[in-house]
Each structure stands twice: as structure tokens, then as C-alpha cells.
Design a protein around this motif. Structure first.
Motif, short mmCIF file in Angstrom:
data_model
loop_
_atom_site.label_atom_id
_atom_site.label_comp_id
_atom_site.label_asym_id
_atom_site.label_seq_id
_atom_site.Cartn_x
_atom_site.Cartn_y
_atom_site.Cartn_z
N ARG A 213 0.55 31.47 -50.28
CA ARG A 213 -1.09 31.67 -50.88
C ARG A 213 -0.94 33.28 -50.97
N PRO A 214 -1.14 32.90 -52.02
CA PRO A 214 -1.23 34.61 -52.71
C PRO A 214 -2.79 35.32 -52.89
N GLY A 215 -3.74 34.59 -52.35
CA GLY A 215 -5.15 34.46 -51.56
C GLY A 215 -5.65 35.02 -50.36
N VAL A 216 -4.18 34.73 -49.59
CA VAL A 216 -4.65 35.25 -47.91
C VAL A 216 -3.66 36.36 -47.49
N PRO A 217 -4.86 37.20 -47.15
CA PRO A 217 -3.85 39.15 -47.09
C PRO A 217 -2.06 38.09 -46.20
N LEU A 218 -2.59 37.96 -45.68
CA LEU A 218 -1.01 36.79 -45.00
C LEU A 218 -0.15 35.91 -45.85
N ARG A 219 -0.31 35.84 -47.12
CA ARG A 219 -0.02 35.00 -48.04
C ARG A 219 0.42 33.41 -47.46
N ARG A 220 0.08 33.23 -45.73
CA ARG A 220 0.03 31.48 -45.54
C ARG A 220 -0.99 31.24 -45.05
N PRO A 221 -1.12 29.68 -45.00
CA PRO A 221 -1.88 28.96 -44.51
C PRO A 221 -2.13 29.45 -42.63
N GLY A 222 -2.73 28.79 -42.14
CA GLY A 222 -2.27 28.86 -40.48
C GLY A 222 -1.85 28.05 -39.87
N ASP A 223 -1.46 27.78 -38.60
CA ASP A 223 -0.92 27.43 -37.47
C ASP A 223 -1.62 26.80 -36.88
N ALA A 224 -2.27 25.32 -35.97
CA ALA A 224 -2.65 25.38 -35.27
C ALA A 224 -2.91 26.05 -34.04
N ARG A 225 -1.57 25.77 -34.03
CA ARG A 225 -1.44 26.82 -32.37
C ARG A 225 -2.04 28.23 -32.07
N GLU A 226 -1.68 28.26 -33.31
CA GLU A 226 -2.16 30.01 -33.38
C GLU A 226 -3.63 30.27 -33.11
N VAL A 227 -5.00 28.75 -33.43
CA VAL A 227 -5.71 29.17 -33.58
C VAL A 227 -5.92 28.65 -31.75
N ALA A 228 -5.14 27.45 -31.50
CA ALA A 228 -4.92 27.63 -30.37
C ALA A 228 -5.29 28.31 -29.11
N SER A 229 -4.68 29.44 -29.21
CA SER A 229 -4.33 30.72 -28.52
C SER A 229 -5.44 31.37 -28.35
N VAL A 230 -6.32 31.46 -29.39
CA VAL A 230 -7.12 32.12 -29.41
C VAL A 230 -7.98 31.12 -28.50
N ILE A 231 -8.46 30.22 -28.86
CA ILE A 231 -9.22 29.41 -27.86
C ILE A 231 -8.72 29.41 -26.63
N ALA A 232 -7.41 29.30 -26.09
CA ALA A 232 -7.01 29.75 -24.50
C ALA A 232 -7.49 31.29 -23.88
N PHE A 233 -7.08 31.57 -24.91
CA PHE A 233 -7.91 33.90 -24.83
C PHE A 233 -9.36 33.10 -24.54
N LEU A 234 -10.06 32.77 -25.54
CA LEU A 234 -11.86 32.55 -25.11
C LEU A 234 -12.47 31.89 -23.65
N ALA A 235 -10.90 30.36 -23.41
CA ALA A 235 -11.54 29.39 -22.25
C ALA A 235 -11.21 30.32 -20.65
N GLY A 236 -9.81 31.62 -20.81
CA GLY A 236 -9.23 32.06 -20.16
C GLY A 236 -10.01 32.88 -18.85
N ASP A 237 -9.40 33.36 -17.79
CA ASP A 237 -10.12 34.60 -17.20
C ASP A 237 -9.19 35.94 -17.92
N GLU A 238 -9.00 36.37 -19.33
CA GLU A 238 -8.50 37.21 -19.91
C GLU A 238 -9.18 37.97 -20.55
N SER A 239 -10.49 36.80 -20.65
CA SER A 239 -11.84 37.47 -22.07
C SER A 239 -13.42 37.23 -20.86
N THR A 240 -13.48 37.79 -19.69
CA THR A 240 -14.48 37.66 -18.71
C THR A 240 -15.50 38.30 -19.17
N TYR A 241 -15.28 39.01 -20.03
CA TYR A 241 -16.76 40.27 -21.03
C TYR A 241 -16.78 40.41 -22.16
#
Length: 272
Positions: A213-241
Motif C-alpha cells: 500500500r504505497p499510500g500508507v506510511p507503513l506500506r501495508r493494510p492492518g491485521d484485525a489482531r492489531e485492532v483487537a490489541s488496542v480494543i483490549a487495552f481500552l477495555a482493560g485495567d491498563e487504560s483506567t485514566y
């Protein structure tokens, strides 16, 4: 004030994830199960996919409950949130992931298409969130919402008028919910994915590194698990503020400003 560490009747917190029969929803279900949550799963057209997600959740040792959800049938469709909370004993996290879109010029859009996109992408999450919020308030020990918007919460795209309108609305709804629910110890955030390899983009289970993906700075699409990891952070106890935020997961695409687009054909933008 609770940080969201309470447990349900089975000893685990409970997350309900809409549209979890595949893609980002499935990845989030598995990741939150790995983090020790029981999972409520919904599906619209792919019951087998939902059952596969449930099997993956149970493989982690967590409980799973599956329900059909058609967000074009509002307001009654939102009752599924209460049904899954009853199935699993409570609700601590709601991930509003179910979504749809269209690639149609603005002047050619018909009303049923516009209505379906707005129902599924905005009004459905609104009504499901109301039901989950009332439950969390009654439980009295906090909770967390993660709304799956899009980079098009922040930037428009030609041919996606109702999608952009809905995702932009969901982004502002996220902020209002965060303000109003904070006193109850309930946090509300959004994730804003760019192009992710899922059934919606016709790329599920593909090697994202093999899709340039030349138009994306990291040059590729994302993987669903990469989104899931951020969802998990926001849903969990490491993002309480953290509340009222929108987290772009786009390989840097939004930083491109008016040049942004996974469709760019070459790397010429990288050089002066």
C-alpha cells in the motif's frame, strides 16, 4: 471509583462484541477472552462464523454466548444486549463493532441504503449502548465502551457519504457518552481503523505484508489482531485514566492529510 476490575457470577468480567462472527469482532472476542473475559457474540448473516468465534473463545477457557443481531430492526434489535447480559450474568464491556458501508456517489444514493447504513453504524450502537450503560450503572462498579469507528470518523472519503456521516456521529457520541458516564466509573473510547484485512475489504486471513500500500506510511493494510490489541487495552485495567479518546489504527494514513489514501499507486509522495 471502580477501575473496571469486578467479576461476574462465573468469576470473569463479561464483554459483548457486536458483529463478532469474523474480522475485527472475532479478533477482539478472542483477545478479550485471552484476557480472562466471558464473551457475548452477535452475528447478522453468518451464524457458522459466530459459532466458530464461540469455539475459539471456549478454547481459552472462557464462556461464550451467541445471539442473532440485525441492527436494521430498531429499536427492538438492541434487546440483544440485555439478552447476552442475562446469558452471562452481567456486562462490563460493550464493543460496538458491527458495521456496514457503501461505495455510491452522494447524488445516486437511495433512501433505504442511507437509512440502513445510519441504523447499523450509528443508531444501533446508540441504542445498544443505552442498554449496556443502564446495566453498568445498576451494577455500580464501572465499565468500558469501545466504539469501532473508522479513519473516516476524522476524514471524508468519496463515495462513502452515509458511512462517513455515521462514523463521524459515532465519534462525537463517544465523547458525549464519556462525559456523561464518567461519574459512574464508566469509560468510553473509540478505535478508528484504516484499511484492515477483513471480509469487509475482501482480505480476511491474508498476509498483510504481501499487500503493498504505497499510500500508507507503513506500506501495508492492518491485521484485525492489531485492532483487537488496542480494543483490549481500552477495555482493560491498563487504560483506567483514558476516556473520550479516539485511537487511530491506520499505519499512519491520517497523518497524510489531503494526500491520505490506501489507493495511492506509488511512493512519490515520500520524496520532495
Amino acid at each position: 471509583m471502580s477501575t473496571g476490575s469486578s467479576t461476574g457470577s462465573g468469576g470473569s468480567r463479561v464483554a459483548v462484541i457486536t458483529g463478532s462472527d469474523s474480522g475485527i469482532g472475532r479478533a477482539a472476542a478472542v483477545r478479550l477472552a485471552q484476557d480472562g473475559m466471558d464473551i457475548g457474540i452477535t452475528w447478522h448473516a453468518d451464524r457458522d462464523g459466530a459459532e466458530e468465534t464461540a469455539a475459539l473463545v471456549r478454547d481459552t477457557g472462557q464462556r461464550a454466548a451467541v445471539r442473532h443481531l440485525d441492527l436494521t430492526r430498531l429499536p427492538e434489535a438492541a434487546e440483544v444486549v440485555d439478552q447476552l447480559a442475562d446469558d452471562l450474568g452481567r456486562i462490563d464491556v460493550l464493543v460496538n463493532n458491527a458495521g456496514t458501508g457503501t461505495r455510491t456517489p452522494f447524488v445516486d444514493l437511495d433512501f433505504p441504503t442511507v437509512r440502513d447504513v445510519l441504523d447499523i453504524d450509528l443508531l444501533g450502537p446508540f441504542l445498544c449502548s443505552q442498554r449496556a450503560a443502564r446495566r453498568m450503572i445498576d451494577q455500580g462498579d464501572g465499565g468500558s465502551f469501545v466504539n469501532v469507528t473508522s479513519v473516516h470518523e476524522h476524514q471524508p472519503r468519496v463515495g462513502a457519504a452515509p458511512y462517513c456521516a455515521a462514523k463521524g456521529g459515532l465519534g462525537l457520541l463517544t465523547q458525549v457518552m464519556a462525559l456523561e458516564l464518567a461519574e459512574h466509573g464508566i469509560r468510553v473510547n473509540a478505535v478508528a481503523p484504516g484499511e484492515i484485512a477483513t471480509p469487509m475489504t475482501g482480505q480476511e486471513d491474508e498476509d498483510v505484508n504481501a499487500a503493498p500500500r504505497p499510500g500508507v506510511p507503513l506500506r501495508r493494510p492492518g491485521d484485525a489482531r492489531e485492532v483487537a490489541s488496542v480494543i483490549a487495552f481500552l477495555a482493560g485495567d491498563e487504560s483506567t485514566y483514558v476516556t473520550g479518546a479516539s485511537w487511530a489504527i491506520d499505519g499512519g494514513m491520517l497523518r497524510m492529510g489531503p494526500q491520505a489514501g490506501s489507493h495511492l499507486p506509488d511512493d512519490s509522495w515520500r520524496r520532495v
